[in-house]
Motif scaffolding. Structure first.
Motif, PDB file in Angstrom:
ATOM      1  N   GLU A  39     -31.738  11.856  -1.247  1.00 37.16           N
ATOM      2  CA  GLU A  39     -31.977  11.703  -2.683  1.00 37.16           C
ATOM      3  C   GLU A  39     -33.291  10.965  -2.945  1.00 37.16           C
ATOM      4  O   GLU A  39     -34.094  11.366  -3.790  1.00 37.16           O
ATOM      5  CB  GLU A  39     -30.818  10.942  -3.314  1.00 37.16           C
ATOM      6  N   GLN A  62     -33.173  29.914  -8.467  1.00 39.91           N
ATOM      7  CA  GLN A  62     -31.878  29.297  -8.773  1.00 39.91           C
ATOM      8  C   GLN A  62     -30.741  30.281  -8.544  1.00 39.91           C
ATOM      9  O   GLN A  62     -29.681  29.925  -8.021  1.00 39.91           O
ATOM     10  CB  GLN A  62     -31.857  28.807 -10.228  1.00 39.91           C
ATOM     11  N   ARG A  66     -27.955  29.566  -5.736  1.00 39.89           N
ATOM     12  CA  ARG A  66     -26.563  29.399  -6.177  1.00 39.89           C
ATOM     13  C   ARG A  66     -25.633  30.328  -5.403  1.00 39.89           C
ATOM     14  O   ARG A  66     -24.551  29.917  -4.958  1.00 39.89           O
ATOM     15  CB  ARG A  66     -26.473  29.672  -7.678  1.00 39.89           C
ATOM     16  N   GLU A  70     -22.667  28.986  -2.788  1.00 40.99           N
ATOM     17  CA  GLU A  70     -21.269  29.379  -2.999  1.00 40.99           C
ATOM     18  C   GLU A  70     -20.721  30.120  -1.790  1.00 40.99           C
ATOM     19  O   GLU A  70     -19.563  29.925  -1.395  1.00 40.99           O
ATOM     20  CB  GLU A  70     -21.168  30.240  -4.254  1.00 40.99           C
ATOM     21  N   ARG A  73     -19.949  27.704   1.037  1.00 39.49           N
ATOM     22  CA  ARG A  73     -18.696  26.991   0.797  1.00 39.49           C
ATOM     23  C   ARG A  73     -17.495  27.856   1.187  1.00 39.49           C
ATOM     24  O   ARG A  73     -16.522  27.365   1.748  1.00 39.49           O
ATOM     25  CB  ARG A  73     -18.609  26.604  -0.684  1.00 39.49           C
ATOM     26  N   GLU A  83     -21.031  18.424  -3.275  1.00 39.29           N
ATOM     27  CA  GLU A  83     -20.359  19.068  -4.400  1.00 39.29           C
ATOM     28  C   GLU A  83     -21.357  19.819  -5.267  1.00 39.29           C
ATOM     29  O   GLU A  83     -21.067  20.894  -5.778  1.00 39.29           O
ATOM     30  CB  GLU A  83     -19.616  18.018  -5.244  1.00 39.29           C
ATOM     31  N   ALA A  84     -22.514  19.221  -5.469  1.00 37.90           N
ATOM     32  CA  ALA A  84     -23.540  19.842  -6.317  1.00 37.90           C
ATOM     33  C   ALA A  84     -24.862  19.849  -5.560  1.00 37.90           C
ATOM     34  O   ALA A  84     -25.153  18.946  -4.779  1.00 37.90           O
ATOM     35  CB  ALA A  84     -23.671  19.074  -7.630  1.00 37.90           C
ATOM     36  N   TRP A  85     -25.656  20.887  -5.804  1.00 38.54           N
ATOM     37  CA  TRP A  85     -26.951  21.026  -5.154  1.00 38.54           C
ATOM     38  C   TRP A  85     -28.045  21.063  -6.222  1.00 38.54           C
ATOM     39  O   TRP A  85     -27.908  21.741  -7.238  1.00 38.54           O
ATOM     40  CB  TRP A  85     -27.005  22.306  -4.323  1.00 38.54           C
ATOM     41  N   GLU A  86     -29.116  20.332  -5.971  1.00 38.05           N
ATOM     42  CA  GLU A  86     -30.282  20.343  -6.846  1.00 38.05           C
ATOM     43  C   GLU A  86     -31.333  21.246  -6.217  1.00 38.05           C
ATOM     44  O   GLU A  86     -31.665  21.094  -5.040  1.00 38.05           O
ATOM     45  CB  GLU A  86     -30.830  18.934  -7.020  1.00 38.05           C
ATOM     46  N   GLY A 103     -27.655  17.562  -0.606  1.00 41.40           N
ATOM     47  CA  GLY A 103     -27.683  18.745  -1.446  1.00 41.40           C
ATOM     48  C   GLY A 103     -28.943  18.914  -2.258  1.00 41.40           C
ATOM     49  O   GLY A 103     -28.872  19.144  -3.479  1.00 41.40           O
ATOM     50  N   ARG A 104     -30.101  18.793  -1.644  1.00 42.77           N
ATOM     51  CA  ARG A 104     -31.381  19.026  -2.319  1.00 42.77           C
ATOM     52  C   ARG A 104     -32.120  20.152  -1.623  1.00 42.77           C
ATOM     53  O   ARG A 104     -32.313  20.124  -0.412  1.00 42.77           O
ATOM     54  CB  ARG A 104     -32.247  17.768  -2.310  1.00 42.77           C
TER      55      ARG A 104
END
Length: 271
Positions: A39, A62, A66, A70, A73, A83-86, A103-104
């Motif tokens: 981060e 993006q 995305r 997915e 996962r 949980e979330a990716w930037e 997750g970057r």
């Protein structure tokens, strides 16, 4: 000193894990610290590297990212992942991409000149996401810092016993690609095959991974582009991917291609 060696042995045993492919690895840096470093490094990169302002370009990247995340996962449900990716597209002409712990994902705008279809872009992003899922950065960092630094990182040694500046250099802080370290050939080959399965699971054409690496080789001329500087030779990489294409196609047989468009390619994401 004996207690340090004793704790080191415990850490070595506790740190012996397996990657999603079943390969044994030693990764001693706490996941929370890896995510924090990812981060922090990504924030530094965003300050130094301007983001791309093209809305269409950002939507394209993006969309592919995305779909890849997915699919990762779904394909590796037992593997811990953010949980979330930037995802950020940087206004940089070099054909490059990277993913950081936590997750970057960073994609250079110049990559879109080489990754000419959605499936080719998915091959790159799948490869980078695979590095994160397989904890390659942690493993490489553990190898580079050694057990004493690993003990420091889990709070078993005082800060005075290891200077912070060399530690941060080993983590890659301040380098242009942040936390990215030179991965070994084993890491690269593992990320290639994991990425191939992930992109196929997402509905992208796995054969386009071979086309992508041929494009990358051509873009480098006599010298490979920076993205390939620590990677296997083009020929051996392509042979390994080709050997796994049939298996990857079976994975993606039931998947619907995501409706992503990349660069000048106007077709749907099958590539």
């Amino acid at each position: 000193m004996r207690w340090v060696l004793g704790v080191a042995m415990v850490l070595l045993l506790a740190g012996c894990e397996e990657t999603p492919t079943g390969r044994s690895q030693l990764a001693l840096v706490p996941d929370g610290l890896m995510a924090e470093l990812g981060e922090r490094t990504f924030a530094q990169l965003r300050e130094r590297e301007p983001p791309a302002r093209d809305p269409a370009l950002n939507r394209q990247v993006q969309c592919v990212a995305r779909a890849v995340v997915e699919a990762a996962r779904r394909h590796y449900p037992e593997t811990a992942m953010p949980e979330a990716w930037e995802v950020v597209v940087f206004d940089d002409p070099s054909p490059n991409a990277f993913a950081l712990p936590g997750g970057r994902i960073g994609v250079h705008a110049g990559l879109l000149r080489v990754a000419q279809t959605p499936s080719q872009l998915a091959a790159v992003i799948g490869h980078e996401v695979a590095h994160v899922l397989a904890d390659h950065g942690n493993e490489r960092l553990t190898q580079q810092l050694g057990i004493k630094a690993a003990l420091l990182l889990v709070g078993l040694l005082g800060e005075g016993e290891l200077a912070q500046e060399p530690l941060m250099r080993a983590l890659g802080i301040g380098a242009r690609l942040g936390l990215t370290l030179p991965f070994s050939r084993t890491h690269e080959e593992e990320a290639d095959l994991m990425g191939l399965e992930i992109m196929a699971e997402a509905g992208f054409d796995p054969a386009q991974s071979v086309a992508l690496w041929r494009n990358m080789a051509a873009a480098g001329g006599d010298q490979p582009p920076e993205f390939l500087s620590t990677h296997p030779a083009h020929g051996s990489r392509i042979e390994a991917l080709q050997a796994h294409l049939d298996q990857a196609r079976r994975l993606g047989r039931q998947a619907s291609p995501p409706a992503c468009r990349v660069g000048r390619d106007k077709r749907a994401a099958g590539g």
